[in-house]
Design an enzyme around this catalytic site. Structure first.
Site, PDB file in Angstrom:
ATOM      1  N   GLY A 180       0.849  -1.188   0.000  1.00  0.00           N
ATOM      2  CA  GLY A 180       0.000   0.000   0.000  1.00  0.00           C
ATOM      3  C   GLY A 180       0.883   1.237   0.000  1.00  0.00           C
ATOM      4  O   GLY A 180       2.025   1.204  -0.480  1.00  0.00           O
ATOM      5  N   THR A 191       1.131  -1.384   8.749  1.00  0.00           N
ATOM      6  CA  THR A 191      -0.054  -2.203   8.534  1.00  0.00           C
ATOM      7  C   THR A 191       0.151  -3.164   7.376  1.00  0.00           C
ATOM      8  O   THR A 191       0.922  -2.897   6.447  1.00  0.00           O
ATOM      9  CB  THR A 191      -1.295  -1.344   8.229  1.00  0.00           C
ATOM     10  OG1 THR A 191      -1.040  -0.543   7.072  1.00  0.00           O
ATOM     11  CG2 THR A 191      -1.638  -0.452   9.404  1.00  0.00           C
ATOM     12  N   ASN A 193      -1.727  -4.520   4.310  1.00  0.00           N
ATOM     13  CA  ASN A 193      -2.877  -4.260   3.445  1.00  0.00           C
ATOM     14  C   ASN A 193      -3.363  -5.594   2.884  1.00  0.00           C
ATOM     15  O   ASN A 193      -2.592  -6.297   2.213  1.00  0.00           O
ATOM     16  CB  ASN A 193      -2.470  -3.325   2.306  1.00  0.00           C
ATOM     17  CG  ASN A 193      -2.160  -1.930   2.794  1.00  0.00           C
ATOM     18  OD1 ASN A 193      -3.027  -1.077   2.839  1.00  0.00           O
ATOM     19  ND2 ASN A 193      -0.910  -1.712   3.176  1.00  0.00           N
ATOM     20  N   GLU A 243      -6.833  -2.899   6.407  1.00  0.00           N
ATOM     21  CA  GLU A 243      -5.459  -2.776   6.896  1.00  0.00           C
ATOM     22  C   GLU A 243      -5.388  -3.301   8.325  1.00  0.00           C
ATOM     23  O   GLU A 243      -6.188  -2.895   9.172  1.00  0.00           O
ATOM     24  CB  GLU A 243      -5.008  -1.323   6.884  1.00  0.00           C
ATOM     25  CG  GLU A 243      -4.899  -0.719   5.495  1.00  0.00           C
ATOM     26  CD  GLU A 243      -4.409   0.718   5.567  1.00  0.00           C
ATOM     27  OE1 GLU A 243      -3.320   0.982   5.048  1.00  0.00           O
ATOM     28  OE2 GLU A 243      -5.121   1.561   6.160  1.00  0.00           O
ATOM     29  N   ILE A 246      -0.544  -5.660  13.070  1.00  0.00           N
ATOM     30  CA  ILE A 246      -0.350  -6.859  13.880  1.00  0.00           C
ATOM     31  C   ILE A 246       0.540  -6.495  15.054  1.00  0.00           C
ATOM     32  O   ILE A 246       1.675  -6.039  14.877  1.00  0.00           O
ATOM     33  CB  ILE A 246       0.282  -7.983  13.043  1.00  0.00           C
ATOM     34  CG1 ILE A 246      -0.578  -8.257  11.799  1.00  0.00           C
ATOM     35  CG2 ILE A 246       0.425  -9.248  13.874  1.00  0.00           C
ATOM     36  CD1 ILE A 246       0.038  -9.252  10.823  1.00  0.00           C
ATOM     37  N   TYR A 254       4.756  -9.643   2.944  1.00  0.00           N
ATOM     38  CA  TYR A 254       4.225  -9.229   1.649  1.00  0.00           C
ATOM     39  C   TYR A 254       4.105 -10.441   0.728  1.00  0.00           C
ATOM     40  O   TYR A 254       5.001 -11.272   0.634  1.00  0.00           O
ATOM     41  CB  TYR A 254       5.123  -8.175   1.005  1.00  0.00           C
ATOM     42  CG  TYR A 254       4.986  -6.805   1.613  1.00  0.00           C
ATOM     43  CD1 TYR A 254       3.768  -6.130   1.570  1.00  0.00           C
ATOM     44  CD2 TYR A 254       6.060  -6.185   2.239  1.00  0.00           C
ATOM     45  CE1 TYR A 254       3.626  -4.874   2.129  1.00  0.00           C
ATOM     46  CE2 TYR A 254       5.927  -4.928   2.803  1.00  0.00           C
ATOM     47  CZ  TYR A 254       4.710  -4.280   2.746  1.00  0.00           C
ATOM     48  OH  TYR A 254       4.563  -3.032   3.312  1.00  0.00           O
ATOM     49  N   ARG A 267     -14.658   1.031  17.102  1.00  0.00           N
ATOM     50  CA  ARG A 267     -15.096   2.412  16.890  1.00  0.00           C
ATOM     51  C   ARG A 267     -15.277   2.661  15.395  1.00  0.00           C
ATOM     52  O   ARG A 267     -14.740   1.925  14.564  1.00  0.00           O
ATOM     53  CB  ARG A 267     -14.074   3.408  17.454  1.00  0.00           C
ATOM     54  CG  ARG A 267     -12.712   3.350  16.785  1.00  0.00           C
ATOM     55  CD  ARG A 267     -11.812   4.481  17.252  1.00  0.00           C
ATOM     56  NE  ARG A 267     -10.477   4.387  16.678  1.00  0.00           N
ATOM     57  CZ  ARG A 267     -10.137   4.863  15.484  1.00  0.00           C
ATOM     58  NH1 ARG A 267     -11.048   5.462  14.723  1.00  0.00           N
ATOM     59  NH2 ARG A 267      -8.897   4.742  15.031  1.00  0.00           N
TER      60      ARG A 267
END
Length: 297
Positions: A180, A191, A193, A243, A246, A254, A267
């Site tokens: 990303g 993150t 992706n 995304e 971890i 990747y 949220r």
């Protein structure tokens, strides 16, 4: 002995039906078999109304086989199949797949003529050499209505815990980790992706979730996951992305295929006035995920 259905999600009701199928088939000395469809029937009948799928074809087959079923017959739901009467369909099962007994799920029906009630199917079965058996109804025991459409509704309403009650397990997306913009690592929250392998899979409601990510080596890691347009760092017209940050993980994944289980909605997604404000919220989110997994900070 076979049973028929789409089996999307292989939820608790499906598993009860499969359990009865396996038991009844063994009692009769037959192989428990599931007849299902490569695509949702509604995709052929009214494509615009076809629901997103809770499981890919591969996931469905694996889940069905894990219940003790010995064979999965995956039929293409094409015009020829769609126009078969119940009798023609039963003849085809008996002739082409050696189905001698058929377990009919509660409120299940097949054939374009849709015979009314179990007795009508039993009569057709006597004519075609197929014993038709009625399945027991699964009661919900105070849980939500047990069906695939209810699980989809919960996920689309950001209610993964209730969806898990229906499914009997957390909702899972299988996807490939792709490159990303890699802005997360600039604020300390790299993150993964995740691009779903199945383009027809259901993407839950936008927002931030506590999730678990299973890596190719089988290890399971807690994660905070965002579904949405990333309004703080991207255009509001950007495509929806998935995304996952971890926790306490720094490996290169990747190109790997991972499983993401949705555990709890935390949220809504929102735009922050600065990257520092976004970072502070992500730190708070990470702390909440640690609390859910009972991890030390």
């Amino acid at each position: 002995m076979a049973t028929i259905g789409t089996f999307d999600g292989v939820h608790r009701g499906h598993r009860a039906l499969l359990s009865q199928l396996v038991a009844d088939a063994r009692m009769r000395g037959l192989a428990p078999t599931v007849v299902t469809f490569a695509t949702h029937p509604r995709r052929a009948i009214s494509p615009g109304e076809a629901p997103p799928m809770l499981m890919s074809v591969r996931q469905r087959a694996d889940a069905i086989m894990s219940a003790g079923v010995e064979d999965v017959v995956m039929l293409p739901f094409n015009d020829r199949l769609r126009m078969m009467s119940a009798r023609e369909f039963m003849v085809m099962l008996h002739r082409d797949y050696a189905v001698d007994a058929l377990l009919m799920g509660f409120n299940n029906a097949f054939g374009h003529d849709r015979p009314c009630g179990l007795d009508a199917y039993r009569a057709i079965g006597r004519e075609t050499g197929v014993e038709v058996v009625g399945a027991q109804e699964l009661t919900s025991d105070g849980c939500p209505r047990i069906c695939s459409s209810q699980a989809r509704a919960f996920l689309q309403q950001a209610r993964p815990e209730e969806a898990a009650q229906v499914l009997g397990a957390p909702y899972r997306i299988r996807g490939r980790v792709v490159h990303g913009k890699e802005l997360g690592r600039t604020i300390g929250f790299p993150t993964a992706n995740i691009l779903p392998l199945d383009p027809e899979c259901l993407i839950p409601a936008k927002g931030v979730y506590a999730a678990s990510v299973t890596l190719p080596d089988g290890s399971v890691h807690p994660a905070m996951l965002n579904i949405g347009h990333r309004p703080s760092v991207d255009s509001p017209n950007a495509p929806v992305s998935i995304e996952a940050h971890i926790l306490d993980f720094s490996g290169d994944i990747y190109g790997s295929t991972v499983d993401v289980d949705f555990l709890r909605y935390m949220r809504p997604e929102r735009k922050f006035p600065s990257l520092d404000a976004l970072r502070r919220q992500l730190q708070e989110d990470a702390g909440a995920v640690r609390g859910i997994f009972h991890l030390n900070n």
